[in-house]
Design a protein around this motif. Structure first.
Motif, PDB file in Angstrom:
ATOM      1  N   UNK A 130     -11.103  11.998 -13.036  1.00  0.00           N
ATOM      2  CA  UNK A 130     -12.558  11.877 -13.091  1.00  0.00           C
ATOM      3  C   UNK A 130     -13.182  12.957 -13.981  1.00  0.00           C
ATOM      4  N   UNK A 131     -12.512  14.099 -14.131  1.00  0.00           N
ATOM      5  CA  UNK A 131     -13.068  15.201 -14.924  1.00  0.00           C
ATOM      6  C   UNK A 131     -13.215  14.816 -16.400  1.00  0.00           C
ATOM      7  N   UNK A 132     -12.155  14.353 -17.081  1.00  0.00           N
ATOM      8  CA  UNK A 132     -12.372  13.950 -18.476  1.00  0.00           C
ATOM      9  C   UNK A 132     -13.235  12.694 -18.612  1.00  0.00           C
ATOM     10  N   UNK A 151      -3.503  11.028 -19.930  1.00  0.00           N
ATOM     11  CA  UNK A 151      -4.044  12.327 -20.331  1.00  0.00           C
ATOM     12  C   UNK A 151      -4.195  12.415 -21.845  1.00  0.00           C
ATOM     13  N   UNK A 152      -3.249  11.872 -22.581  1.00  0.00           N
ATOM     14  CA  UNK A 152      -3.352  11.900 -24.040  1.00  0.00           C
ATOM     15  C   UNK A 152      -4.523  11.060 -24.537  1.00  0.00           C
ATOM     16  N   UNK A 153      -4.676   9.870 -23.970  1.00  0.00           N
ATOM     17  CA  UNK A 153      -5.789   9.018 -24.392  1.00  0.00           C
ATOM     18  C   UNK A 153      -7.139   9.627 -24.023  1.00  0.00           C
ATOM     19  N   UNK A 175     -14.885   6.045 -27.763  1.00  0.00           N
ATOM     20  CA  UNK A 175     -15.113   4.997 -26.770  1.00  0.00           C
ATOM     21  C   UNK A 175     -13.867   4.138 -26.583  1.00  0.00           C
ATOM     22  N   UNK A 176     -13.202   3.811 -27.675  1.00  0.00           N
ATOM     23  CA  UNK A 176     -11.969   3.010 -27.573  1.00  0.00           C
ATOM     24  C   UNK A 176     -10.876   3.751 -26.819  1.00  0.00           C
ATOM     25  N   UNK A 177     -10.724   5.041 -27.069  1.00  0.00           N
ATOM     26  CA  UNK A 177      -9.707   5.831 -26.354  1.00  0.00           C
ATOM     27  C   UNK A 177     -10.013   5.894 -24.861  1.00  0.00           C
ATOM     28  N   UNK A 178     -11.263   6.103 -24.512  1.00  0.00           N
ATOM     29  CA  UNK A 178     -11.644   6.192 -23.106  1.00  0.00           C
ATOM     30  C   UNK A 178     -11.441   4.869 -22.389  1.00  0.00           C
TER      31      UNK A 178
END
Length: 111
Positions: free
Chosen positions: A11-13, A86-88, A66-69
């Protein structure tokens, strides 16, 4: 030598991405960028046009972020593999920061 693994809540990132997205969106679409970089001085239309070019370039980084998230949350293999997640999410947050940086530095140059 033992490796220390730091675990963090996903939830943090995610919250960081949403906050950076909100800041970018308000700067581009709600006129915060115009108020910050084009208030006073020369004609607003010329400054607005130059800032539009900067925000279009910044939008490329925002779209990548936005695509990565979205990929981190929607792809099944990303949710199952914590390292890939985590990488994304990390790439998404870094891309949001790059989008904000391009918008800020471009806004300073527009002035």
């Amino acid at each position: 030598m033992a490796r220390v693994q730091l675990r963090f809540s996903p939830i943090i990132p995610t919250i960081a991405s949403f906050l950076l997205a909100a800041l970018w969106g308000l700067s581009v679409f709600a006129g915060w960028g115009l108020e910050a970089f084009c208030a006073g001085g020369e004609a607003t239309s010329a400054c607005s046009q130059r800032l539009g070019t900067v925000s279009t370039f910044s939008g490329l980084f925002a779209a990548l972020a936005a695509c990565c998230t979205v990929a981190a949350w929607l792809l099944p293999w990303s949710r199952q593999d914590s390292r890939l997640f985590a990488r994304l999410m990390g790439a998404g947050v870094v891309s949001w920061i790059a989008a904000e940086g391009v918008l800020f530095l471009g806004g300073l140059l527009v002035r």
